[in-house]
Design a protein around this motif. Structure first.
Motif, PDB file in Angstrom:
ATOM      1  N   ASN A  65     -26.791 -26.770  31.171  1.00 13.53           N
ATOM      2  CA  ASN A  65     -26.845 -25.446  31.803  1.00 13.53           C
ATOM      3  C   ASN A  65     -27.603 -24.431  30.952  1.00 13.53           C
ATOM      4  OD1 ASN A  65     -25.464 -25.944  34.247  1.00 13.53           O
ATOM      5  ND2 ASN A  65     -23.495 -25.888  33.181  1.00 13.53           N
ATOM      6  N   ILE A  66     -28.405 -24.938  30.033  1.00 14.23           N
ATOM      7  CA  ILE A  66     -29.258 -24.093  29.201  1.00 14.23           C
ATOM      8  C   ILE A  66     -30.703 -24.503  29.455  1.00 14.23           C
ATOM      9  CG2 ILE A  66     -29.897 -23.469  26.837  1.00 14.23           C
ATOM     10  CD1 ILE A  66     -27.011 -24.093  26.018  1.00 14.23           C
ATOM     11  N   ASP A  67     -31.568 -23.543  29.675  1.00 17.96           N
ATOM     12  CA  ASP A  67     -32.977 -23.865  29.924  1.00 17.96           C
ATOM     13  C   ASP A  67     -33.526 -24.731  28.792  1.00 17.96           C
ATOM     14  OD1 ASP A  67     -35.550 -23.092  31.575  1.00 17.96           O
ATOM     15  OD2 ASP A  67     -36.084 -22.906  29.459  1.00 17.96           O
ATOM     16  N   SER A  68     -34.248 -25.755  29.160  1.00 16.76           N
ATOM     17  CA  SER A  68     -34.710 -26.746  28.181  1.00 16.76           C
ATOM     18  C   SER A  68     -35.641 -26.163  27.117  1.00 16.76           C
ATOM     19  CB  SER A  68     -35.409 -27.904  28.895  1.00 16.76           C
ATOM     20  OG  SER A  68     -36.503 -27.435  29.675  1.00 16.76           O
ATOM     21  N   GLY A 166     -23.674 -17.716  20.861  1.00 14.22           N
ATOM     22  CA  GLY A 166     -24.001 -18.720  21.853  1.00 14.22           C
ATOM     23  C   GLY A 166     -25.099 -18.277  22.806  1.00 14.22           C
ATOM     24  N   ALA A 167     -25.766 -19.274  23.384  1.00  8.00           N
ATOM     25  CA  ALA A 167     -26.920 -19.022  24.244  1.00  8.00           C
ATOM     26  C   ALA A 167     -26.564 -18.250  25.503  1.00  8.00           C
ATOM     27  CB  ALA A 167     -27.565 -20.358  24.618  1.00  8.00           C
ATOM     28  N   GLU A 168     -25.444 -18.591  26.131  1.00  7.88           N
ATOM     29  CA  GLU A 168     -25.071 -17.926  27.385  1.00  7.88           C
ATOM     30  C   GLU A 168     -24.790 -16.445  27.153  1.00  7.88           C
ATOM     31  OE1 GLU A 168     -24.461 -17.613  31.476  1.00  7.88           O
ATOM     32  OE2 GLU A 168     -25.289 -19.283  30.303  1.00  7.88           O
ATOM     33  N   ALA A 169     -24.006 -16.134  26.134  1.00 10.15           N
ATOM     34  CA  ALA A 169     -23.702 -14.738  25.817  1.00 10.15           C
ATOM     35  C   ALA A 169     -24.974 -13.987  25.439  1.00 10.15           C
ATOM     36  CB  ALA A 169     -22.682 -14.661  24.688  1.00 10.15           C
ATOM     37  N   ALA A 170     -25.882 -14.648  24.702  1.00  7.54           N
ATOM     38  CA  ALA A 170     -27.132 -14.012  24.289  1.00  7.54           C
ATOM     39  C   ALA A 170     -28.017 -13.711  25.492  1.00  7.54           C
ATOM     40  CB  ALA A 170     -27.874 -14.915  23.305  1.00  7.54           C
ATOM     41  N   ALA A 171     -28.121 -14.666  26.413  1.00 12.52           N
ATOM     42  CA  ALA A 171     -28.936 -14.461  27.610  1.00 12.52           C
ATOM     43  C   ALA A 171     -28.394 -13.305  28.446  1.00 12.52           C
ATOM     44  CB  ALA A 171     -28.982 -15.745  28.434  1.00 12.52           C
ATOM     45  N   ARG A 172     -27.076 -13.236  28.571  1.00 11.57           N
ATOM     46  CA  ARG A 172     -26.444 -12.149  29.331  1.00 11.57           C
ATOM     47  C   ARG A 172     -26.639 -10.820  28.610  1.00 11.57           C
ATOM     48  NH1 ARG A 172     -25.336 -14.013  34.445  1.00 11.57           N
ATOM     49  NH2 ARG A 172     -24.416 -16.118  34.340  1.00 11.57           N
ATOM     50  N   HIS A 173     -26.479 -10.827  27.305  1.00 14.90           N
ATOM     51  CA  HIS A 173     -26.551  -9.599  26.513  1.00 14.90           C
ATOM     52  C   HIS A 173     -27.956  -9.005  26.511  1.00 14.90           C
ATOM     53  CE1 HIS A 173     -25.725  -6.790  23.238  1.00 14.90           C
ATOM     54  NE2 HIS A 173     -26.798  -7.251  22.611  1.00 14.90           N
ATOM     55  N   TYR A 174     -28.952  -9.840  26.270  1.00 16.92           N
ATOM     56  CA  TYR A 174     -30.317  -9.341  26.135  1.00 16.92           C
ATOM     57  C   TYR A 174     -31.084  -9.244  27.446  1.00 16.92           C
ATOM     58  CZ  TYR A 174     -29.919  -9.862  21.045  1.00 16.92           C
ATOM     59  OH  TYR A 174     -29.541  -9.734  19.731  1.00 16.92           O
ATOM     60  N   SER A 181     -31.550 -19.657  33.188  1.00 21.87           N
ATOM     61  CA  SER A 181     -32.676 -18.958  33.823  1.00 21.87           C
ATOM     62  C   SER A 181     -33.659 -18.356  32.823  1.00 21.87           C
ATOM     63  CB  SER A 181     -32.141 -17.843  34.732  1.00 21.87           C
ATOM     64  OG  SER A 181     -31.248 -18.357  35.695  1.00 21.87           O
ATOM     65  N   LEU A 182     -33.505 -18.669  31.552  1.00 22.49           N
ATOM     66  CA  LEU A 182     -34.395 -18.107  30.538  1.00 22.49           C
ATOM     67  C   LEU A 182     -35.841 -18.550  30.739  1.00 22.49           C
ATOM     68  CD1 LEU A 182     -32.217 -18.680  27.342  1.00 22.49           C
ATOM     69  CD2 LEU A 182     -32.796 -16.447  28.341  1.00 22.49           C
ATOM     70  N   THR A 183     -36.772 -17.654  30.485  1.00 18.07           N
ATOM     71  CA  THR A 183     -38.185 -18.020  30.477  1.00 18.07           C
ATOM     72  C   THR A 183     -38.532 -18.558  29.091  1.00 18.07           C
ATOM     73  OG1 THR A 183     -38.949 -15.856  29.704  1.00 18.07           O
ATOM     74  CG2 THR A 183     -38.677 -16.140  32.093  1.00 18.07           C
ATOM     75  N   ARG A 184     -39.705 -19.142  28.955  1.00 16.06           N
ATOM     76  CA  ARG A 184     -40.132 -19.665  27.657  1.00 16.06           C
ATOM     77  C   ARG A 184     -40.246 -18.547  26.633  1.00 16.06           C
ATOM     78  NH1 ARG A 184     -44.662 -24.218  27.315  1.00 16.06           N
ATOM     79  NH2 ARG A 184     -42.826 -25.327  28.081  1.00 16.06           N
ATOM     80  N   SER A 185     -40.771 -17.417  27.056  1.00 13.61           N
ATOM     81  CA  SER A 185     -40.911 -16.272  26.156  1.00 13.61           C
ATOM     82  C   SER A 185     -39.549 -15.768  25.694  1.00 13.61           C
ATOM     83  CB  SER A 185     -41.674 -15.142  26.872  1.00 13.61           C
ATOM     84  OG  SER A 185     -41.725 -13.985  26.072  1.00 13.61           O
ATOM     85  N   GLU A 186     -38.589 -15.694  26.595  1.00 10.84           N
ATOM     86  CA  GLU A 186     -37.246 -15.237  26.238  1.00 10.84           C
ATOM     87  C   GLU A 186     -36.563 -16.211  25.288  1.00 10.84           C
ATOM     88  OE1 GLU A 186     -36.363 -12.804  30.424  1.00 10.84           O
ATOM     89  OE2 GLU A 186     -35.767 -14.915  30.191  1.00 10.84           O
ATOM     90  N   ALA A 187     -36.750 -17.510  25.533  1.00 16.95           N
ATOM     91  CA  ALA A 187     -36.175 -18.521  24.642  1.00 16.95           C
ATOM     92  C   ALA A 187     -36.748 -18.376  23.235  1.00 16.95           C
ATOM     93  CB  ALA A 187     -36.455 -19.917  25.187  1.00 16.95           C
ATOM     94  N   ALA A 188     -38.057 -18.152  23.143  1.00 15.51           N
ATOM     95  CA  ALA A 188     -38.710 -17.996  21.847  1.00 15.51           C
ATOM     96  C   ALA A 188     -38.189 -16.762  21.122  1.00 15.51           C
ATOM     97  CB  ALA A 188     -40.222 -17.903  22.032  1.00 15.51           C
ATOM     98  N   ARG A 189     -37.972 -15.680  21.853  1.00 17.90           N
ATOM     99  CA  ARG A 189     -37.481 -14.447  21.230  1.00 17.90           C
ATOM    100  C   ARG A 189     -36.052 -14.616  20.726  1.00 17.90           C
ATOM    101  NH1 ARG A 189     -38.392  -9.927  25.490  1.00 17.90           N
ATOM    102  NH2 ARG A 189     -39.177 -11.550  26.881  1.00 17.90           N
ATOM    103  N   LEU A 190     -35.240 -15.345  21.468  1.00 15.55           N
ATOM    104  CA  LEU A 190     -33.864 -15.589  21.022  1.00 15.55           C
ATOM    105  C   LEU A 190     -33.852 -16.346  19.698  1.00 15.55           C
ATOM    106  CD1 LEU A 190     -31.882 -16.507  24.284  1.00 15.55           C
ATOM    107  CD2 LEU A 190     -31.688 -14.437  22.895  1.00 15.55           C
ATOM    108  N   VAL A 191     -34.671 -17.363  19.586  1.00 20.80           N
ATOM    109  CA  VAL A 191     -34.709 -18.151  18.350  1.00 20.80           C
ATOM    110  C   VAL A 191     -35.323 -17.343  17.208  1.00 20.80           C
ATOM    111  CG1 VAL A 191     -35.707 -20.209  17.261  1.00 20.80           C
ATOM    112  CG2 VAL A 191     -34.727 -20.361  19.555  1.00 20.80           C
ATOM    113  N   ALA A 192     -36.227 -16.433  17.538  1.00 21.24           N
ATOM    114  CA  ALA A 192     -36.866 -15.617  16.499  1.00 21.24           C
ATOM    115  C   ALA A 192     -35.871 -14.696  15.799  1.00 21.24           C
ATOM    116  CB  ALA A 192     -38.000 -14.791  17.109  1.00 21.24           C
ATOM    117  N   VAL A 193     -34.755 -14.371  16.452  1.00 19.19           N
ATOM    118  CA  VAL A 193     -33.772 -13.477  15.810  1.00 19.19           C
ATOM    119  C   VAL A 193     -32.756 -14.251  14.967  1.00 19.19           C
ATOM    120  CG1 VAL A 193     -33.976 -11.871  17.747  1.00 19.19           C
ATOM    121  CG2 VAL A 193     -32.022 -13.431  17.669  1.00 19.19           C
TER     122      VAL A 193
END
Length: 234
Positions: A65-68, A166-174, A181-193
């Protein structure tokens, strides 16, 4: 008489040294085995935030349930050899030690597996005891879990912001959306922090964080094309 004293000493060692060590060993085995199947209920950083009165956000979700692109971004930015190492990246550790010896700043050589060992079972810190236990738990999870489970736990206990775990809380928060439903750009930004989640913002990163996110976004394609994520089956 001497023989009796020797037997008494052996009995003392067994009772007060060997037996406690075996009990601790058995406990850690069962603990790691338990987390192979059930969600990690809390971590030390989560507990500290809660005690400090902070709003702790976390919502356990399965890897499916997390974007690949998010686990690919983790491999790209955090642990390029994740699928091939056995818990330790000796090359990265060697570079980190050389940089530390020369007084240069360099990201530590910790793999995703080591970070899971630290986050799920231990506490933050740099003592030799903590590092030794981290290595021990890293070996255990590599032996008892598969790579998918290691990545799943990592993406559910990693800190992405103040009180955000966690990824779900981060996606909801940001981004006000699910991790699926994360985009590639959003996934990259999450890991960058991740290297500094308290100081960095994945919503609108600036400076180095923005540049790093762009690099991770490009590296995600390489991870995907080169099959560096093959152990995850995504």
């Amino acid at each position: 008489m001497a023989r009796g004293r020797k037997q008494g000493k052996t009995s003392w060692v067994v009772r007060f040294v060997v037996r406690p060590l075996l009990i601790v060993f058995a406990f850690t085995i069962l603990w790691v085995l338990l987390y192979r199947f059930v969600p990690v209920p809390f971590t030390v950083p989560m507990a500290k935030d809660f005690i400090a009165g902070k709003d702790v956000k976390r919502d356990w979700t399965s890897l499916s349930n997390i974007d690949s692109d998010l686990p690919r971004a983790v491999i790209a930015g955090e642990d390029a050899k994740f699928c091939t190492h056995f818990g330790f990246d000796t090359e990265a550790i060697s570079k980190a030690m050389e940089a530390n010896a020369e007084g240069r700043k360099l990201r530590g050589g910790s793999t995703v597996s080591q970070q899971v060992a630290k986050n799920a079972f231990l506490w933050p810190g740099r003592s030799w005891l903590r590092k030794g236990l981290e290595a021990y738990f890293t070996v255990l999870i590599e032996l008892m879990w598969n790579k998918k489970r290691i990545m799943e736990v990592y993406l559910n206990v990693a800190e992405f912001g103040i009180g955000v775990y966690g990824a779900e809380a981060a996606a909801r928060h940001y981004y006000d959306k699910s991790a699926k439903s994360l985009t590639r750009s959003e996934a990259a930004r999450l890991v960058a922090v991740l290297p500094s989640p308290v100081k960095r913002d994945a919503r609108s990163p600036r400076g180095y964080t923005a540049r790093y996110a762009k690099r991770i976004e490009r590296w995600i394609r390489i991870v995907d094309n080169d099959g560096q994520d093959s152990c995850l089956g995504i």
